[in-house]
Design a protein around this motif. Structure first.
Motif, PDB file in Angstrom:
ATOM      1  N   SER A  84      26.683 168.183 -14.772  1.00 30.53           N
ATOM      2  CA  SER A  84      26.873 168.724 -16.115  1.00 30.53           C
ATOM      3  C   SER A  84      28.266 169.318 -16.255  1.00 30.53           C
ATOM      4  CB  SER A  84      25.814 169.795 -16.411  1.00 30.53           C
ATOM      5  OG  SER A  84      24.514 169.220 -16.450  1.00 30.53           O
ATOM      6  N   VAL A  85      28.696 169.474 -17.504  1.00 33.24           N
ATOM      7  CA  VAL A  85      30.024 170.019 -17.800  1.00 33.24           C
ATOM      8  C   VAL A  85      29.867 171.157 -18.802  1.00 33.24           C
ATOM      9  CG1 VAL A  85      32.311 169.539 -18.736  1.00 33.24           C
ATOM     10  CG2 VAL A  85      31.124 167.792 -17.396  1.00 33.24           C
ATOM     11  N   ILE A  86      30.484 172.304 -18.495  1.00 34.95           N
ATOM     12  CA  ILE A  86      30.450 173.470 -19.375  1.00 34.95           C
ATOM     13  C   ILE A  86      31.887 173.893 -19.643  1.00 34.95           C
ATOM     14  CG2 ILE A  86      29.691 175.862 -19.612  1.00 34.95           C
ATOM     15  CD1 ILE A  86      27.369 175.200 -17.745  1.00 34.95           C
ATOM     16  N   GLY A  87      32.279 173.910 -20.898  1.00 32.83           N
ATOM     17  CA  GLY A  87      33.670 174.140 -21.263  1.00 32.83           C
ATOM     18  C   GLY A  87      34.103 175.596 -21.231  1.00 32.83           C
ATOM     19  N   GLU A  88      35.390 175.794 -21.442  1.00 28.64           N
ATOM     20  CA  GLU A  88      36.027 177.101 -21.258  1.00 28.64           C
ATOM     21  C   GLU A  88      35.457 178.187 -22.149  1.00 28.64           C
ATOM     22  OE1 GLU A  88      40.464 179.192 -21.642  1.00 28.64           O
ATOM     23  OE2 GLU A  88      40.177 177.085 -22.199  1.00 28.64           O
ATOM     24  N   THR A  89      35.270 177.911 -23.441  1.00 27.69           N
ATOM     25  CA  THR A  89      34.837 178.967 -24.361  1.00 27.69           C
ATOM     26  C   THR A  89      33.323 178.932 -24.615  1.00 27.69           C
ATOM     27  OG1 THR A  89      35.312 177.565 -26.284  1.00 27.69           O
ATOM     28  CG2 THR A  89      37.074 179.006 -25.505  1.00 27.69           C
ATOM     29  N   ALA A  90      32.599 178.205 -23.772  1.00 29.21           N
ATOM     30  CA  ALA A  90      31.141 178.188 -23.890  1.00 29.21           C
ATOM     31  C   ALA A  90      30.568 179.551 -23.523  1.00 29.21           C
ATOM     32  CB  ALA A  90      30.545 177.110 -22.995  1.00 29.21           C
ATOM     33  N   GLU A  91      29.490 179.936 -24.194  1.00 28.97           N
ATOM     34  CA  GLU A  91      28.782 181.181 -23.899  1.00 28.97           C
ATOM     35  C   GLU A  91      27.297 180.863 -23.752  1.00 28.97           C
ATOM     36  OE1 GLU A  91      29.878 184.577 -26.382  1.00 28.97           O
ATOM     37  OE2 GLU A  91      31.530 183.370 -27.184  1.00 28.97           O
ATOM     38  N   GLY A 106      33.861 170.613 -26.181  1.00 30.04           N
ATOM     39  CA  GLY A 106      34.680 171.228 -27.215  1.00 30.04           C
ATOM     40  C   GLY A 106      35.120 170.237 -28.269  1.00 30.04           C
ATOM     41  N   THR A 107      35.720 170.763 -29.302  1.00 28.58           N
ATOM     42  CA  THR A 107      36.306 169.972 -30.368  1.00 28.58           C
ATOM     43  C   THR A 107      37.769 170.374 -30.525  1.00 28.58           C
ATOM     44  OG1 THR A 107      35.543 171.606 -31.978  1.00 28.58           O
ATOM     45  CG2 THR A 107      34.128 169.697 -31.604  1.00 28.58           C
ATOM     46  N   ASN A 108      38.433 169.779 -31.486  1.00 29.45           N
ATOM     47  CA  ASN A 108      39.817 170.093 -31.786  1.00 29.45           C
ATOM     48  C   ASN A 108      39.981 171.604 -31.964  1.00 29.45           C
ATOM     49  OD1 ASN A 108      42.373 170.444 -32.863  1.00 29.45           O
ATOM     50  ND2 ASN A 108      42.208 168.691 -34.245  1.00 29.45           N
ATOM     51  N   PRO A 109      40.885 172.251 -31.185  1.00 29.51           N
ATOM     52  CA  PRO A 109      41.042 173.713 -31.316  1.00 29.51           C
ATOM     53  C   PRO A 109      41.313 174.181 -32.731  1.00 29.51           C
ATOM     54  CG  PRO A 109      42.261 172.891 -29.428  1.00 29.51           C
ATOM     55  CD  PRO A 109      41.766 171.682 -30.171  1.00 29.51           C
ATOM     56  N   ALA A 110      41.909 173.312 -33.557  1.00 31.40           N
ATOM     57  CA  ALA A 110      42.201 173.694 -34.942  1.00 31.40           C
ATOM     58  C   ALA A 110      40.925 173.908 -35.744  1.00 31.40           C
ATOM     59  CB  ALA A 110      43.049 172.614 -35.611  1.00 31.40           C
ATOM     60  N   ASN A 111      39.819 173.298 -35.274  1.00 26.95           N
ATOM     61  CA  ASN A 111      38.551 173.435 -35.996  1.00 26.95           C
ATOM     62  C   ASN A 111      37.744 174.634 -35.523  1.00 26.95           C
ATOM     63  OD1 ASN A 111      39.163 171.081 -37.339  1.00 26.95           O
ATOM     64  ND2 ASN A 111      38.125 169.789 -35.858  1.00 26.95           N
ATOM     65  N   LYS A 116      37.749 179.531 -30.333  1.00 27.69           N
ATOM     66  CA  LYS A 116      36.504 179.074 -29.715  1.00 27.69           C
ATOM     67  C   LYS A 116      36.234 177.630 -30.116  1.00 27.69           C
ATOM     68  CE  LYS A 116      31.585 180.142 -29.194  1.00 27.69           C
ATOM     69  NZ  LYS A 116      31.598 179.820 -27.757  1.00 27.69           N
ATOM     70  N   ARG A 117      35.992 176.774 -29.135  1.00 25.88           N
ATOM     71  CA  ARG A 117      35.787 175.355 -29.415  1.00 25.88           C
ATOM     72  C   ARG A 117      34.583 174.773 -28.682  1.00 25.88           C
ATOM     73  NH1 ARG A 117      39.842 176.238 -25.891  1.00 25.88           N
ATOM     74  NH2 ARG A 117      39.945 174.954 -23.998  1.00 25.88           N
ATOM     75  N   HIS A 118      33.818 175.640 -27.999  1.00 28.92           N
ATOM     76  CA  HIS A 118      32.635 175.197 -27.261  1.00 28.92           C
ATOM     77  C   HIS A 118      31.395 175.940 -27.769  1.00 28.92           C
ATOM     78  CE1 HIS A 118      36.008 174.245 -24.497  1.00 28.92           C
ATOM     79  NE2 HIS A 118      35.276 173.180 -24.211  1.00 28.92           N
ATOM     80  N   PRO A 119      30.198 175.443 -27.443  1.00 25.93           N
ATOM     81  CA  PRO A 119      28.976 176.009 -28.005  1.00 25.93           C
ATOM     82  C   PRO A 119      28.611 177.382 -27.448  1.00 25.93           C
ATOM     83  CG  PRO A 119      28.625 173.783 -27.136  1.00 25.93           C
ATOM     84  CD  PRO A 119      29.940 174.253 -26.632  1.00 25.93           C
ATOM     85  N   THR A 120      27.743 178.063 -28.203  1.00 31.78           N
ATOM     86  CA  THR A 120      27.070 179.281 -27.746  1.00 31.78           C
ATOM     87  C   THR A 120      25.581 178.967 -27.632  1.00 31.78           C
ATOM     88  OG1 THR A 120      28.677 180.764 -28.788  1.00 31.78           O
ATOM     89  CG2 THR A 120      26.481 181.662 -28.327  1.00 31.78           C
ATOM     90  N   ILE A 121      25.025 179.158 -26.437  1.00 28.45           N
ATOM     91  CA  ILE A 121      23.616 178.883 -26.182  1.00 28.45           C
ATOM     92  C   ILE A 121      22.907 180.220 -26.007  1.00 28.45           C
ATOM     93  CG2 ILE A 121      21.975 177.579 -24.795  1.00 28.45           C
ATOM     94  CD1 ILE A 121      24.194 175.867 -26.039  1.00 28.45           C
ATOM     95  N   GLU A 122      21.978 180.526 -26.895  1.00 32.52           N
ATOM     96  CA  GLU A 122      21.308 181.825 -26.846  1.00 32.52           C
ATOM     97  C   GLU A 122      20.133 181.824 -25.862  1.00 32.52           C
ATOM     98  OE1 GLU A 122      20.423 182.969 -30.872  1.00 32.52           O
ATOM     99  OE2 GLU A 122      22.510 183.474 -31.291  1.00 32.52           O
ATOM    100  N   ASP A 123      19.514 182.975 -25.679  1.00 35.35           N
ATOM    101  CA  ASP A 123      18.499 183.192 -24.643  1.00 35.35           C
ATOM    102  C   ASP A 123      17.341 182.201 -24.724  1.00 35.35           C
ATOM    103  OD1 ASP A 123      20.105 185.346 -24.121  1.00 35.35           O
ATOM    104  OD2 ASP A 123      18.688 186.860 -24.838  1.00 35.35           O
ATOM    105  N   ASP A 124      16.854 181.791 -23.537  1.00 39.67           N
ATOM    106  CA  ASP A 124      15.626 181.001 -23.381  1.00 39.67           C
ATOM    107  C   ASP A 124      15.715 179.593 -23.961  1.00 39.67           C
ATOM    108  OD1 ASP A 124      14.051 183.165 -22.153  1.00 39.67           O
ATOM    109  OD2 ASP A 124      14.161 184.093 -24.130  1.00 39.67           O
ATOM    110  N   THR A 138      26.126 177.167 -32.586  1.00 37.90           N
ATOM    111  CA  THR A 138      25.202 178.077 -31.927  1.00 37.90           C
ATOM    112  C   THR A 138      23.831 177.424 -31.811  1.00 37.90           C
ATOM    113  OG1 THR A 138      26.350 180.042 -32.752  1.00 37.90           O
ATOM    114  CG2 THR A 138      24.076 180.331 -32.021  1.00 37.90           C
ATOM    115  N   VAL A 139      23.287 177.423 -30.602  1.00 36.54           N
ATOM    116  CA  VAL A 139      21.915 176.975 -30.367  1.00 36.54           C
ATOM    117  C   VAL A 139      21.058 178.234 -30.262  1.00 36.54           C
ATOM    118  CG1 VAL A 139      20.357 175.778 -28.779  1.00 36.54           C
ATOM    119  CG2 VAL A 139      22.658 174.872 -29.208  1.00 36.54           C
ATOM    120  N   GLY A 140      20.149 178.423 -31.197  1.00 37.38           N
ATOM    121  CA  GLY A 140      19.398 179.659 -31.307  1.00 37.38           C
ATOM    122  C   GLY A 140      18.424 179.906 -30.165  1.00 37.38           C
TER     123      GLY A 140
END
Length: 234
Positions: A84-91, A106-111, A116-124, A138-140
Motif C-alpha cells: 500500500s501507499v500512503i502520501g505525505e499529507t494523509a491523515e 494525492g492530486t495537483n497541489p494547486a487543487n 493538503k493533497r492527500h485524504p483524511t481517514i477518520e476513526d474506525d 475526507t472518509v468519515g
C-alpha cells in the motif's frame, strides 16, 4: 510502552482471525511498517528529512509498504498484507483497517487546501483491497470502502462505497452496527449501484414490453371484431 504495544497487537487479533499469538502478529509487515513510520515521522517533524526518508526507504524495501514520513497516523492502524501507499499529507485516525494494494494518493497541489493533497481517514474506517482514495477528501467515521473502489469525493460517516467512481450503497442496519466488517463490505449483500440501476431499467423494460403486447393483442381483437361485423352486415 509495552502496555500500548499489547493493546495494539490485541486490536489486530480482534480484526484478523489468522494469528494464534501476539508474537505472530509482530511479524506482520504492516506492524513493522507502522513502527518504522513512527520513527521516520519523529525525524520528519525534527526536520531531519534525509534520515526520515532513509527509514522510509528501508521500511518499504522490507515490507512493500510505502508510508511517507510526513503522514499523520493515529492509534491501532492495521495494514493487512501490504503493498500500500500512503502520501505525505494523509491523515489517518484511530482503529483504521487498510487491506492490501490500497493507495491514499494525492492530486495537483494547486487543487489542495493549504497544501493538503492527500485524504483524511477518520476513526474506525475500513478500506478494502485495491481501493484508490485520491485527493484532499475526507472518509468519515466507520465508513467502508469496497475492494477496487475509486474514491474522489468526501465519504459520509458510516457509508459503504463501491464501484468506479465510488458511490454509496445501502447496507442493512445489523451490518452497520457490527463493530468490524472484514474487508469492508459483505460481498453477498452489497451490489454496485450502477448494476442496480441497470437491473431496475431492465425490469421496467420488461413491464413495458408486456403492456405493449397486451395493447397489440387488444388491437388485433378489435380489428377482427370490426371485420366480422362488416361481413355480417354485407
Amino acid at each position: 510502552m509495552f502496555r500500548d504495544l499489547g493493546e495494539y497487537l490485541d486490536s489486530i487479533k480482534a480484526r484478523d482471525p489468522a494469528p494464534r499469538s501476539r508474537w505472530e502478529v509482530l511479524l506482520y509487515p504492516g506492524i513493522v511498517a507502522v513502527g518504522m513510520h513512527r520513527l521516520a515521522h519523529w525525524l520528519f517533524k525534527g526536520e531531519l528529512y534525509f534520515f526520515a526518508r532513509l527509514i522510509n526507504h528501508i521500511a518499504r524495501f522490507f515490507t512493500g509498504i510505502d508510508i511517507h514520513p510526513g503522514a499523520k497516523i493515529g492509534r491501532h492502524l492495521f495494514i493487512d498484507h501490504g503493498f500500500s501507499v500512503i502520501g505525505e499529507t494523509a491523515e489517518i485516525g484511530d482503529n483504521v483497517t487498510i487491506y492490501q494494494c490500497v493507495t491514499l494518493g494525492g492530486t495537483n497541489p494547486a487543487n489542495g487546501v493549504g497544501g493538503k493533497r492527500h485524504p483524511t481517514i477518520e476513526d474506525d474506517a475500513i478500506i478494502g483491497s485495491g481501493a484508490q482514495i485520491l485527493g484532499p477528501l475526507t472518509v468519515g467515521k466507520r465508513a467502508r470502502i469496497g475492494a477496487n473502489a475509486v474514491v474522489t469525493q468526501d465519504v459520509q460517516p458510516g457509508a459503504t462505497m463501491v464501484g468506479v467512481r465510488a458511490r454509496p450503497t445501502l447496507v442493512e442496519v445489523e451490518q452497520y452496527q457490527e463493530e468490524f466488517t472484514p474487508y469492508g463490505t459483505p460481498c453477498s449483500e452489497v451490489f454496485d449501484p450502477a448494476t442496480q440501476k441497470l437491473e431496475i431499467l431492465q425490469c421496467e423494460m420488461e413491464q413495458l414490453q408486456k403492456r405493449i403486447a397486451i395493447y397489440a393483442e387488444e388491437r388485433e381483437k378489435g380489428k377482427k371484431k370490426a371485420s366480422d361485423s362488416k361481413r355480417d352486415s354485407a
